[in-house]
Design a protein around this motif. Structure first.
Motif, PDB file in Angstrom:
ATOM      1  N   LEU A  62      33.463  44.050  11.450  1.00 53.56           N
ATOM      2  CA  LEU A  62      34.662  44.100  12.300  1.00 53.56           C
ATOM      3  C   LEU A  62      35.808  44.800  11.585  1.00 53.56           C
ATOM      4  O   LEU A  62      36.529  45.609  12.186  1.00 53.56           O
ATOM      5  N   ALA A  63      35.979  44.524  10.295  1.00 58.00           N
ATOM      6  CA  ALA A  63      37.046  45.172   9.532  1.00 58.00           C
ATOM      7  C   ALA A  63      36.847  46.684   9.489  1.00 58.00           C
ATOM      8  O   ALA A  63      37.816  47.452   9.592  1.00 58.00           O
ATOM      9  N   ILE A  64      35.601  47.131   9.355  1.00 55.21           N
ATOM     10  CA  ILE A  64      35.317  48.567   9.373  1.00 55.21           C
ATOM     11  C   ILE A  64      35.582  49.147  10.755  1.00 55.21           C
ATOM     12  O   ILE A  64      36.179  50.222  10.899  1.00 55.21           O
ATOM     13  N   ALA A  65      35.155  48.435  11.785  1.00 60.56           N
ATOM     14  CA  ALA A  65      35.317  48.928  13.148  1.00 60.56           C
ATOM     15  C   ALA A  65      36.785  49.161  13.497  1.00 60.56           C
ATOM     16  O   ALA A  65      37.126  50.127  14.179  1.00 60.56           O
ATOM     17  N   LEU A  66      37.660  48.298  13.015  1.00 64.09           N
ATOM     18  CA  LEU A  66      39.067  48.388  13.381  1.00 64.09           C
ATOM     19  C   LEU A  66      39.815  49.504  12.663  1.00 64.09           C
ATOM     20  O   LEU A  66      40.859  49.953  13.128  1.00 64.09           O
ATOM     21  N   SER A  67      39.269  49.974  11.528  1.00 63.43           N
ATOM     22  CA  SER A  67      40.047  50.911  10.718  1.00 63.43           C
ATOM     23  C   SER A  67      39.380  52.249  10.437  1.00 63.43           C
ATOM     24  O   SER A  67      40.065  53.218  10.105  1.00 63.43           O
ATOM     25  N   SER A  68      38.064  52.353  10.559  1.00 63.42           N
ATOM     26  CA  SER A  68      37.381  53.565  10.113  1.00 63.42           C
ATOM     27  C   SER A  68      37.761  54.829  10.887  1.00 63.42           C
ATOM     28  O   SER A  68      37.896  55.898  10.276  1.00 63.42           O
ATOM     29  N   PRO A  69      37.940  54.805  12.213  1.00 64.83           N
ATOM     30  CA  PRO A  69      38.332  56.053  12.881  1.00 64.83           C
ATOM     31  C   PRO A  69      39.680  56.570  12.407  1.00 64.83           C
ATOM     32  O   PRO A  69      39.879  57.783  12.259  1.00 64.83           O
ATOM     33  N   VAL A  70      40.619  55.656  12.160  1.00 67.36           N
ATOM     34  CA  VAL A  70      41.948  56.058  11.707  1.00 67.36           C
ATOM     35  C   VAL A  70      41.864  56.688  10.323  1.00 67.36           C
ATOM     36  O   VAL A  70      42.392  57.787  10.085  1.00 67.36           O
ATOM     37  N   LEU A  71      41.172  56.020   9.392  1.00 67.92           N
ATOM     38  CA  LEU A  71      41.065  56.565   8.043  1.00 67.92           C
ATOM     39  C   LEU A  71      40.243  57.848   8.031  1.00 67.92           C
ATOM     40  O   LEU A  71      40.506  58.750   7.234  1.00 67.92           O
ATOM     41  N   GLY A  72      39.247  57.943   8.908  1.00 70.96           N
ATOM     42  CA  GLY A  72      38.462  59.169   8.997  1.00 70.96           C
ATOM     43  C   GLY A  72      39.308  60.339   9.451  1.00 70.96           C
ATOM     44  O   GLY A  72      39.193  61.458   8.925  1.00 70.96           O
ATOM     45  N   ALA A  73      40.148  60.122  10.446  1.00 68.24           N
ATOM     46  CA  ALA A  73      41.032  61.188  10.922  1.00 68.24           C
ATOM     47  C   ALA A  73      42.017  61.600   9.838  1.00 68.24           C
ATOM     48  O   ALA A  73      42.312  62.794   9.653  1.00 68.24           O
ATOM     49  N   ILE A  74      42.542  60.634   9.100  1.00 70.49           N
ATOM     50  CA  ILE A  74      43.464  60.949   8.007  1.00 70.49           C
ATOM     51  C   ILE A  74      42.749  61.741   6.913  1.00 70.49           C
ATOM     52  O   ILE A  74      43.285  62.709   6.362  1.00 70.49           O
ATOM     53  N   LYS A 400      29.829  49.707  14.051  1.00 70.14           N
ATOM     54  CA  LYS A 400      30.376  48.434  13.614  1.00 70.14           C
ATOM     55  C   LYS A 400      30.887  47.598  14.776  1.00 70.14           C
ATOM     56  O   LYS A 400      31.011  46.383  14.659  1.00 70.14           O
ATOM     57  N   ALA A 401      31.195  48.243  15.909  1.00 69.28           N
ATOM     58  CA  ALA A 401      31.614  47.480  17.073  1.00 69.28           C
ATOM     59  C   ALA A 401      30.520  46.498  17.475  1.00 69.28           C
ATOM     60  O   ALA A 401      30.791  45.383  17.903  1.00 69.28           O
ATOM     61  N   THR A 402      29.271  46.910  17.330  1.00 70.46           N
ATOM     62  CA  THR A 402      28.186  45.974  17.592  1.00 70.46           C
ATOM     63  C   THR A 402      27.559  45.458  16.317  1.00 70.46           C
ATOM     64  O   THR A 402      26.740  44.539  16.381  1.00 70.46           O
ATOM     65  N   THR A 403      27.928  46.023  15.159  1.00 67.47           N
ATOM     66  CA  THR A 403      27.437  45.431  13.927  1.00 67.47           C
ATOM     67  C   THR A 403      28.066  44.054  13.737  1.00 67.47           C
ATOM     68  O   THR A 403      27.478  43.195  13.112  1.00 67.47           O
ATOM     69  N   PHE A 404      29.260  43.849  14.308  1.00 65.20           N
ATOM     70  CA  PHE A 404      29.744  42.479  14.287  1.00 65.20           C
ATOM     71  C   PHE A 404      29.323  41.732  15.552  1.00 65.20           C
ATOM     72  O   PHE A 404      29.082  40.533  15.519  1.00 65.20           O
ATOM     73  N   ILE A 405      29.157  42.443  16.674  1.00 69.68           N
ATOM     74  CA  ILE A 405      28.700  41.759  17.885  1.00 69.68           C
ATOM     75  C   ILE A 405      27.253  41.307  17.723  1.00 69.68           C
ATOM     76  O   ILE A 405      26.890  40.197  18.114  1.00 69.68           O
ATOM     77  N   GLY A 406      26.412  42.175  17.123  1.00 75.48           N
ATOM     78  CA  GLY A 406      25.011  41.820  16.943  1.00 75.48           C
ATOM     79  C   GLY A 406      24.824  40.571  16.098  1.00 75.48           C
ATOM     80  O   GLY A 406      24.197  39.608  16.553  1.00 75.48           O
ATOM     81  N   PRO A 407      25.337  40.545  14.850  1.00 77.17           N
ATOM     82  CA  PRO A 407      25.214  39.313  14.067  1.00 77.17           C
ATOM     83  C   PRO A 407      25.876  38.111  14.726  1.00 77.17           C
ATOM     84  O   PRO A 407      25.340  37.003  14.671  1.00 77.17           O
ATOM     85  N   PHE A 408      27.049  38.334  15.363  1.00 74.37           N
ATOM     86  CA  PHE A 408      27.687  37.224  16.062  1.00 74.37           C
ATOM     87  C   PHE A 408      26.799  36.727  17.204  1.00 74.37           C
ATOM     88  O   PHE A 408      26.709  35.532  17.469  1.00 74.37           O
ATOM     89  N   ALA A 409      26.139  37.674  17.907  1.00 70.12           N
ATOM     90  CA  ALA A 409      25.248  37.282  19.003  1.00 70.12           C
ATOM     91  C   ALA A 409      24.056  36.488  18.482  1.00 70.12           C
ATOM     92  O   ALA A 409      23.657  35.484  19.081  1.00 70.12           O
ATOM     93  N   VAL A 410      23.495  36.944  17.358  1.00 70.15           N
ATOM     94  CA  VAL A 410      22.387  36.199  16.762  1.00 70.15           C
ATOM     95  C   VAL A 410      22.873  34.824  16.298  1.00 70.15           C
ATOM     96  O   VAL A 410      22.195  33.805  16.508  1.00 70.15           O
ATOM     97  N   ALA A 411      24.057  34.792  15.679  1.00 73.91           N
ATOM     98  CA  ALA A 411      24.613  33.518  15.226  1.00 73.91           C
ATOM     99  C   ALA A 411      24.853  32.577  16.408  1.00 73.91           C
ATOM    100  O   ALA A 411      24.513  31.392  16.363  1.00 73.91           O
ATOM    101  N   ALA A 412      25.435  33.129  17.498  1.00 73.12           N
ATOM    102  CA  ALA A 412      25.729  32.303  18.670  1.00 73.12           C
ATOM    103  C   ALA A 412      24.447  31.824  19.343  1.00 73.12           C
ATOM    104  O   ALA A 412      24.339  30.658  19.752  1.00 73.12           O
ATOM    105  N   ALA A 413      23.456  32.745  19.461  1.00 73.81           N
ATOM    106  CA  ALA A 413      22.199  32.351  20.087  1.00 73.81           C
ATOM    107  C   ALA A 413      21.478  31.299  19.251  1.00 73.81           C
ATOM    108  O   ALA A 413      20.916  30.338  19.791  1.00 73.81           O
ATOM    109  N   THR A 414      21.518  31.467  17.922  1.00 73.42           N
ATOM    110  CA  THR A 414      20.883  30.475  17.055  1.00 73.42           C
ATOM    111  C   THR A 414      21.568  29.122  17.186  1.00 73.42           C
ATOM    112  O   THR A 414      20.900  28.080  17.289  1.00 73.42           O
TER     113      THR A 414
END
Length: 461
Positions: A62-74, A400-414
Motif C-alpha cells: 500500500l505504501a508503494i501504491a500511494l507514492s510510486s507514480p509520483v516519485l517515478g514522474a519526478i 501494488k494496488a492489488t498487492t495489498f488487496i490480494g494479501p488483505f483478501a487472503v487474510a480476510a478470507a482466512t
C-alpha cells in the motif's frame, strides 16, 4: 526524447545482476524460508500467521501504491535513477537484517510485522527504478531477451541462496541437522530456529554485495533538472498522464490486467510456502526443496520466455503463462493430505499430494519467470522512452494496488473461514483462504485482449 547510447557489456551485466541481488528476498523471505517459519513458529498458529503475513506485506504494498507514480514522474524529470535505488535499497537491507530478531513464539509481533512491511517497501521500490533503466540499455528488439535473461539470472541467484540456507544454515529442530546432514554453520541453534531467522541477514548481505556492479558500471541518465523544479514538472506530467490514461486503451488495459495477474502471482508466491506448511504439514526443509525446484524451473522459464518474447511478442507469453498459473493454482487449492483435485485418496498416508504440489511448483516457477520478464517488455511497448520511469511507477501502482488487496483478501478470507460460524479446522480455513488468487488470474486474463504490442524487427543474429 532520451537518446540511447551504446552500453558496455559490463553495464548490461551490472543491470542484470540486480535481479540476482534481489531474488533471495523473494525466495528466502517472501516464499520458502522466513514466511513459512513465521507462520508455523512465530505466529500463534498457521492460519493466524497467514493472516498477519498478509497484513504486513499488504501494508508495504500500500505504501508503494500511494507514492510510486509520483516519485517515478519526478525521477523522469530529474533524470538519474541510481540515487533512488540506493535510498530504497538501504531501507530494504536494514529491514531484512532486522528479521533475525523474530524468535519462535515471541510475545510481541508488532516490530516484526513492521520490519516485513519495510522490507517489502524498500526492496520492491528499488526494483521500480531499476526496471526503468532497461529501455536505454539495448534496442527494443533485444528487450525481451534481456529481460528474460535477467529474470533467469535472478532465479539462479535465488536457487544458490536457498541451497546455502537449507544446506548449511537451516536445521531441523528434531535432528539438529541441515538438508545436507550437516550441523549448522556459525554455531546456529536449531532449537531456536536461528538458521531460518538467518535468512534475513543473509538476504541483506547478498543484496548489498551484488547490487554494487549495477551501481558502479551501469550507465544512468544524466541530470536534467534540479529536484526542486522537477517536483512541479513531475507532478504536472503525472496529472496529465492520469487524465489521458483512459483514452489510451492499450496502456490502460495493460495496467489493469497486470494489476490483477501480477498480484495473483505474488500472492501465490507469498502464501505457497505457508499453505504447504499448514495444509500439507511440510517442514521447512521440504518447502526448501520445493523452492529449489521452483527456482530451477523459474530460471528456465524466464530464459525460454525471453526467447518466445523475441519470436512471438510479450503478449503471447503473458497469455500462455496466465493459463498455466491458473491451472496450477487450482491444483494447489484442491490438494490436501487426503485429496488431489478434490478427489479423495482413501487415506492420509499417500505421497500423491506431495508429488502434485511439486509438479504445481515446477510449472508455477516456469510460468512465473516467463510472465514477469515478458511484462516488463510489454509495458515498455506502451509508452515513449522519456516516460518510462513514470510508467514503471504506474506499473508499481497498478500492481501494488492489488498487492495489498490480494494479501488483505487472503487474510480476510482466512479469518472469515476461521470464524466460529464455519467450525472448520485451521488447515481447511487456510485452504479456502487462498481462493481469491484464482479470481485475480481470471480478471487479468479477461483484460488482455485489449492490450497491444508494438511490431518490431528482430535484430540480425
Amino acid at each position: 526524447m532520451v537518446e540511447r547510447v551504446a552500453v558496455p557489456r559490463r553495464g548490461i551485466w551490472g543491470w542484470m545482476l540486480f535481479d540476482w541481488a534481489q531474488q533471495p528476498f523473494h525466495t528466502l523471505i517472501i516464499t520458502f524460508v522466513f514466511a513459512p517459519y513465521f507462520a508455523a513458529s512465530v505466529a500463534p498458529d498457521a492460519a493466524r500467521g497467514q493472516e498477519l503475513w498478509g497484513l504486513a506485506t499488504g501494508a508495504g504494498g500500500l505504501a508503494i501504491a500511494l507514492s510510486s507514480p509520483v516519485l517515478g514522474a519526478i525521477a523522469d524529470a530529474t533524470g538519474p535513477r541510481k540515487p533512488w535505488i540506493l535510498a530504497f535499497s538501504l531501507i530494504g537491507v536494514l529491514a531484512c537484517a532486522g528479521l533475525w530478531f523474530a524468535a519462535p513464539g515471541m510475545a510481541t509481533l508488532g516490530p516484526v510485522l513492521i520490519l516485513i512491511a519495510l522490507a517489502v517497501f524498500g526492496m520492491e521500490y528499488a526494483a521500480v527504478f531499476n526496471n526503468a533503466m532497461m529501455p536505454n540499455l539495448v534496442p527494443r528488439a533485444e528487450l525481451g531477451r534481456l529481460s528474460g535473461s535477467a529474470w533467469g539470472l535472478g532465479y539462479l541467484g535465488g536457487l544458490v541462496s536457498l541451497v546455502l540456507v537449507l544446506g548449511f544454515m537451516s536445521a531441523s529442530p528434531e535432528t539438529g541437522r541441515t538438508l545436507l546432514g550437516l550441523e549448522p554453520i556459525f554455531g546456529l541453534d536449531a532449537a531456536a530456529r536461528e538458521g531460518d531467522r538467518a535468512a534475513g541477514p543473509l538476504t541483506a548481505l547478498w543484496y548489498a554485495v551484488f547490487v554494487l556492479p549495477m551501481l558502479f558500471f551501469t550507465p544512468d541518465q544524466p541530470r536534467r533538472k534540479a529536484v526542486a523544479g522537477a517536483v512541479r514538472e513531475g507532478l504536472g506530467r503525472l496529472a496529465q498522464t492520469i487524465r489521458r490514461l483512459p483514452t489510451e486503451r492499450s496502456y490502460f488495459s495493460f495496467l489493469l490486467s497486470s494489476m490483477f495477474y501480477r498480484d495473483a502471482l505474488n500472492a501465490l508466491y507469498a502464501f505457497g510456502g505457508i499453505y504447504a506448511a499448514g495444509v500439507l504439514g511440510w517442514s521447512i526443509t521440504l518447502i526448501g526443496l520445493f523452492g529449489i525446484l521452483a527456482n530451477v524451473t523459474g530460471a528456465l522459464g524466464a530464459w525460454a520466455g525471453g526467447r518466445m518474447d523475441q519470436a512471438f511478442g510479450p503478449k503471447a507469453v503473458v497469455t500462455l503463462a496466465i493459463l498455466i498459473l491458473s491451472a496450477c493454482c487450482l491444483l494447489v487449492i484442491s490438494t490436501t493430505r487426503t485429496e488431489v483435485f478434490f478427489i479423495p485418496l482413501g487415506g492420509a498416508g499417500s505421497s500423491v499430494p506431495d508429488i502434485a504440489f511439486f509438479v504445481a511448483g515446477g510449472f508455477i516457477g516456469a510460468a512465473g519467470g516467463a510472465i514477469q520478464a515478458a511484462s516488463r517488455t510489454l509495458l515498455v511497448d506502451q509508452v515513449a522512452r522519456e516516460r518510462v520511469t513514470e510508467a514503471f511507477g504506474l506499473y508499481a501502482l497498478s500492481g501494488k494496488a492489488t498487492t495489498f488487496i490480494g494479501p488483505f483478501a487472503v487474510a480476510a478470507a482466512t479469518a472469515y473461514f476461521s470464524s466460529a460460524a464455519f467450525s472448520l479446522a485451521p488447515e481447511d480455513a487456510q485452504r479456502l483462504g487462498v481462493t481469491p488468487i484464482l479470481v485475480l488470474f481470471a480478471v487479468g486474463l479477461a483484460l488482455l485482449p485489449f492490450v497491444s504490442s508494438r511490431q518490431y524487427q528482430v535484430a540480425p543474429g
